[in-house]
Write an enzyme that holds these catalytic residues in place. Structure first.
Site, PDB file in Angstrom:
ATOM      1  N   ASN A 149      33.196  21.554  53.730  1.00  0.00           N
ATOM      2  CA  ASN A 149      33.315  22.989  53.999  1.00  0.00           C
ATOM      3  C   ASN A 149      33.039  23.837  52.767  1.00  0.00           C
ATOM      4  OD1 ASN A 149      33.825  22.680  56.681  1.00  0.00           O
ATOM      5  ND2 ASN A 149      36.050  22.662  56.474  1.00  0.00           N
ATOM      6  N   ASP A 162      33.698  27.742  57.358  1.00  0.00           N
ATOM      7  CA  ASP A 162      34.481  27.178  58.458  1.00  0.00           C
ATOM      8  C   ASP A 162      35.924  27.671  58.484  1.00  0.00           C
ATOM      9  OD1 ASP A 162      35.185  25.935  60.689  1.00  0.00           O
ATOM     10  OD2 ASP A 162      34.598  23.910  60.093  1.00  0.00           O
TER      11      ASP A 162
END
Ligand code: ADE
Length: 486
Positions: A149, A162
């Site tokens: 992420n 995210d």
């Protein structure tokens, strides 16, 4: 309107729509969304458009997650986060127009480098600290921080993404948020989340400690054969450092990976972020100008090691998606299920979806093997468990052949003529094997001597890429991730 009179009515925002864009390659696929590279036709600007299928989020009761993600992205205003430029919707989907992080995931760079030296570890740890400081100052906790992420922009600066599981919390560091079924990603999950289903700002600091450890030695601190065993290690705070590990990095990791959230460096009991930023590891970091510092030179060369596949390009642009393709990619039918759903609802002769995890416990593997024995494909597997299989076209020059591809433990990737039931070949698997996702249906398997062009007509090329990468990581210790599908 009379001359000289200005119109005071608020301007209505002109919403964009899907036909304003040309779409390119898939950049990422989440459990309820797909991110696709897109170019706005009029401005030629590039965006990463996250497409979320409404039917799917309603069915999975994920509407609140999507709203939260939008809310968090709108609030964040800092160079180290993916930016939300616009949103729009049509009957089927929600669309988030995001900034494009051109250099892929931090995870790929760690894998390509095997491990980061002190300077590179300090650079990214510093950026992560600055990012978390901003995020926590506006009361957002991410709850799923991990190297996948953490994306990288053109200049190799971080872009955290995210926020589907993020939460805006009450003011104050001690504020916690209860989670229902959500537990983040096993290796980075904090003990308080496992024990009390509570996350707080310091839960992100635990994940930060895990990421710093992983950057500097190549492996996250808590990694066992399966999730259950990983959770046991986390609850006991049982982890190790390799022999060669910089003392200052070790010290900061030991002050972050601590069971008591309030004892973690950076939490309010430890005087907040100043305590973290003044750690000896960060000596000399120019916090005021951190976003303008050049990234370590090694980052550009890592890209070449990982085959340049992290670089995103607008190629294969299409004016609009084949409708069925988009629906498939954003998850109805097969793709709307989680891998667990799929595992519990399918048998080994029907693992075209996500397939079986290479990390299944031995007893489960035996159960699957018993079922596999009655499948017509079993005889090709030399007694090994099928992890994924399915029909694909194999293209070589002008010839296109329909083949049953079977991925087994070993690892082996063989292909069989589905009519004569004769094995036609095997893709030689080594550490150097890598995959490259081209479109929903096309992907390449690169080996040192040959590239295999494969076409999955069910548009699930990404699932093949992910499974091959997972198996590669399992057998070859993370050294090759062969990117571009993550
Ligand atoms: N993958 C997921 N989101 C992305 C983004 N915004 N840019 C590049 N790759 C991505």
């Amino acid at each position: 309107m009379a001359e000289g009179v200005t119109d005071q009515t608020p301007k209505k925002e002109i919403k964009k729509c899907r036909s304003d864009f040309r779409f390119g390659q898939v950049l990422g696929e989440g459990s309820y969304s797909t991110v696709i590279l897109a170019e706005e036709k009029t401005t030629k600007k590039e965006f990463a458009i996250k497409i979320i299928q409404k039917r799917h989020i309603m069915k999975e009761r994920k509407t609140a997650h999507v709203m939260r993600e939008k809310e968090c992205l709108k609030r964040l205003n800092h160079p180290f986060f993916i930016k939300l430029y616009f949103t729009f919707q049509d009957e089927e989907n929600l669309y988030f127009g995001l900034s494009v992080a051109k250099k892929g995931e931090l995870l790929d760079c760690i894998l390509a480098a095997k491990k980061f030296d002190f300077v590179t570890t300090r650079f990214y740890a510093g950026e992560l600290v600055a990012a978390l400081e901003h995020m926590h100052s506006i009361n957002i906790i991410h709850r799923d921080l991990k190297p996948e992420n953490v994306l990288l922009d053109d200049n190799y600066h971080i872009q955290i993404t995210d926020f589907g599981t993020a939460k805006v919390i009450e003011d104050g560091d001690l504020s916690t948020t209860r989670t229902s079924s959500f537990v983040g990603t096993a290796q980075y999950v904090s003990p308080e989340l496992l024990k009390e289903k509570q996350a707080c700002k310091a839960s992100d600091l635990w994940a930060l400690g895990c990421i710093i450890h992983q950057m500097h030695c190549g492996k996250p601190p808590f990694q066992a054969q399966n999730e259950y065993l990983t959770f046991q290690l986390i609850l006991k705070c049982q982890y190790e450092f390799p022999e060669v590990f910089h003392e200052d990095v070790k010290d900061i990791v030991e002050r972050l990976i601590v069971i008591d959230p309030q004892a973690r460096l950076g939490s309010s009991d430890q005087e907040g972020y100043p305590s973290l930023k003044s750690h000896i590891m960060f000596e000399g970091v120019d916090w005021e100008n951190i976003a303008n510092q050049p990234a370590p030179k090694i980052m550009a060369s890592l890209q070449k090691i990982s085959n340049g596949q992290q670089q995103t390009n607008i190629h294969e642009l299409v004016d609009d998606f084949d409708h069925a393709m988009l629906i498939d990619a954003t998850g109805t039918t097969e793709s709307s299920k989680t891998s667990e759903d799929q595992l519990s609802s399918c048998d080994p002769s029907d693992t075209e979806g996500f397939g079986l995890s290479v990390n299944l416990p031995e007893t489960e593997k035996q159960n699957w093997m018993e079922k596999q024995k009655s499948s017509k494909w079993h005889s090709f597997c030399k007694g090994k468990l099928i992890l994924k299989r399915g029909m694909m076209e194999k293209k070589r020059g002008l010839s296109v052949k329909l083949r049953q591809f079977i991925l087994t433990e070993g690892p082996r990737l063989i292909y069989v003529d589905p009519v004569s039931l004769q094995q036609k070949g095997e893709i030689p698997w080594s550490e150097k094997l890598s995959v490259e996702l081209k479109t929903f249906r096309i992907f390449y398997v690169h080996t040192p001597n040959r590239t295999y062009h494969l076409i999955d007509k069910s548009n699930n090329a990404i699932k093949w890429c992910k499974k091959i990468q997972e198996v590669s990581r399992h057998y070859f210790g993370n050294s090759e991730k062969g990117n571009s599908s993550s």
